[in-house]
Design a protein around this motif. Structure first.
Motif, PDB file in Angstrom:
ATOM      1  N   SER A 143       0.765  -1.313   0.000  1.00 17.57           N
ATOM      2  CA  SER A 143      -0.118   0.094  -0.061  1.00 17.57           C
ATOM      3  C   SER A 143       0.745   1.293   0.019  1.00 17.57           C
ATOM      4  O   SER A 143       0.356   2.275  -0.506  1.00 17.57           O
ATOM      5  CB  SER A 143      -0.974  -0.021   1.414  1.00 17.57           C
ATOM      6  N   ASP A 144       2.051   1.401   0.767  1.00 17.34           N
ATOM      7  CA  ASP A 144       2.816   2.339   0.728  1.00 17.34           C
ATOM      8  C   ASP A 144       4.269   2.475   0.049  1.00 17.34           C
ATOM      9  O   ASP A 144       5.178   3.031   0.055  1.00 17.34           O
ATOM     10  CB  ASP A 144       3.215   2.927   2.171  1.00 17.34           C
ATOM     11  N   GLU A 151      -2.592  11.189  -7.129  1.00 17.70           N
ATOM     12  CA  GLU A 151      -2.580  10.415  -5.795  1.00 17.70           C
ATOM     13  C   GLU A 151      -4.102   9.996  -5.200  1.00 17.70           C
ATOM     14  O   GLU A 151      -4.544   9.087  -4.498  1.00 17.70           O
ATOM     15  CB  GLU A 151      -1.958  11.360  -4.615  1.00 17.70           C
ATOM     16  N   SER A 152      -4.934  10.766  -6.014  1.00 17.66           N
ATOM     17  CA  SER A 152      -6.545  10.494  -5.707  1.00 17.66           C
ATOM     18  C   SER A 152      -6.824   9.185  -6.243  1.00 17.66           C
ATOM     19  O   SER A 152      -7.945   8.513  -5.799  1.00 17.66           O
ATOM     20  CB  SER A 152      -7.651  11.588  -6.249  1.00 17.66           C
ATOM     21  N   GLN A 154      -4.877   6.185  -5.720  1.00 17.42           N
ATOM     22  CA  GLN A 154      -4.335   5.229  -5.009  1.00 17.42           C
ATOM     23  C   GLN A 154      -5.310   4.445  -4.216  1.00 17.42           C
ATOM     24  O   GLN A 154      -5.297   3.297  -4.459  1.00 17.42           O
ATOM     25  CB  GLN A 154      -3.112   5.864  -4.184  1.00 17.42           C
ATOM     26  N   GLU A 155      -5.966   5.190  -3.300  1.00 20.16           N
ATOM     27  CA  GLU A 155      -6.973   4.451  -2.341  1.00 20.16           C
ATOM     28  C   GLU A 155      -8.017   3.535  -3.349  1.00 20.16           C
ATOM     29  O   GLU A 155      -8.331   2.471  -2.949  1.00 20.16           O
ATOM     30  CB  GLU A 155      -7.458   5.342  -1.293  1.00 20.16           C
ATOM     31  N   LEU A 158      -6.613   0.579  -4.481  1.00 17.70           N
ATOM     32  CA  LEU A 158      -6.298  -0.478  -3.354  1.00 17.70           C
ATOM     33  C   LEU A 158      -7.340  -1.056  -2.920  1.00 17.70           C
ATOM     34  O   LEU A 158      -7.322  -2.338  -2.400  1.00 17.70           O
ATOM     35  CB  LEU A 158      -5.488   0.339  -2.077  1.00 17.70           C
ATOM     36  N   ALA A 159      -8.480  -0.168  -3.079  1.00 18.90           N
ATOM     37  CA  ALA A 159      -9.513  -0.897  -2.572  1.00 18.90           C
ATOM     38  C   ALA A 159     -10.199  -1.908  -3.310  1.00 18.90           C
ATOM     39  O   ALA A 159     -10.644  -3.009  -2.905  1.00 18.90           O
ATOM     40  CB  ALA A 159     -11.022   0.175  -2.227  1.00 18.90           C
ATOM     41  N   ARG A 162      -7.855  -4.856  -2.620  1.00 24.47           N
ATOM     42  CA  ARG A 162      -8.123  -5.531  -1.340  1.00 24.47           C
ATOM     43  C   ARG A 162      -9.337  -6.356  -1.399  1.00 24.47           C
ATOM     44  O   ARG A 162      -9.464  -7.549  -0.855  1.00 24.47           O
ATOM     45  CB  ARG A 162      -8.408  -4.422  -0.379  1.00 24.47           C
TER      46      ARG A 162
END
Length: 180
Positions: A143-144, A151-152, A154-155, A158-159, A162
């Motif tokens: 994740s890091d 960068e908006s 990234q999450e 990852l979601a 995941r």
């Protein structure tokens, strides 16, 4: 017969995006670290219009994870985006790095788990994670120790990983699991 409401289904999906469902042991003797596209064109500040500032910032953390993996005899496989934008960091980089898609023999090394790191999270790294999953590998996604040019993005990436494809962990969590 059980009836599922829209609210219940939505709550389950949100939980999976936030927490994931992947659970497996990360053993150094079964793991390989993949370092995707950490090349000058994306890393050197101001050197290219394709510079990824977040990759420059996370590179020291990734370097530490590479050193930890080497100390544990975890193979480190580096790839280079093989059709870079203008090829600004070639031919120097190509003489040292394998092209993506050269068909590494990870299974012949007894590896069934891959840790995906590098840049871009929502392109090459995410694609690598999905392809590894489709090929039956256990996938850990850093994740890091991954980065994207926006960068908006990234999450959200990852979601998705995941929920459906990977165990998403920080570099510290990866190192802890490898040494447990």
């Amino acid at each position: 017969m059980t009836t599922y409401t829209e609210e219940w289904v939505t709550a389950q999906a949100r939980s999976a995006y936030a927490h994931g469902q992947a659970s497996f042991t990360v053993r150094p003797e079964r793991t390989a670290l993949l370092v995707i596209d950490m090349q000058d064109e994306f890393l050197r500040p101001g050197w290219s219009p394709y510079w990824v500032p977040a990759a420059t910032r996370m590179a020291p953390r990734l370097r530490t994870l590479v050193e930890q993996c080497r100390a544990l005899s975890v193979p480190v496989v580096r790839t280079v985006f093989d059709d870079t934008h203008l090829g600004l960091d070639r031919p120097y980089a190509l003489q040292h790095l394998p092209h993506a898609g050269t068909g590494w023999r990870l299974r012949n090394l007894g590896r069934d788990t891959v840790v995906v790191t590098g840049t871009l999270t929502n392109y090459c790294c995410g694609t690598t994670a999905r392809q590894a999953y489709e090929r039956g590998y256990r996938v850990v996604f850093g994740s890091d120790v991954t980065a994207t040019d926006d960068e908006s993005r990234q999450e959200p990436e990852l979601a998705v990983l995941r929920k459906g494809f990977a165990l998403v962990l920080s570099a510290d969590e990866i190192a802890q699991r490898l040494t447990a």
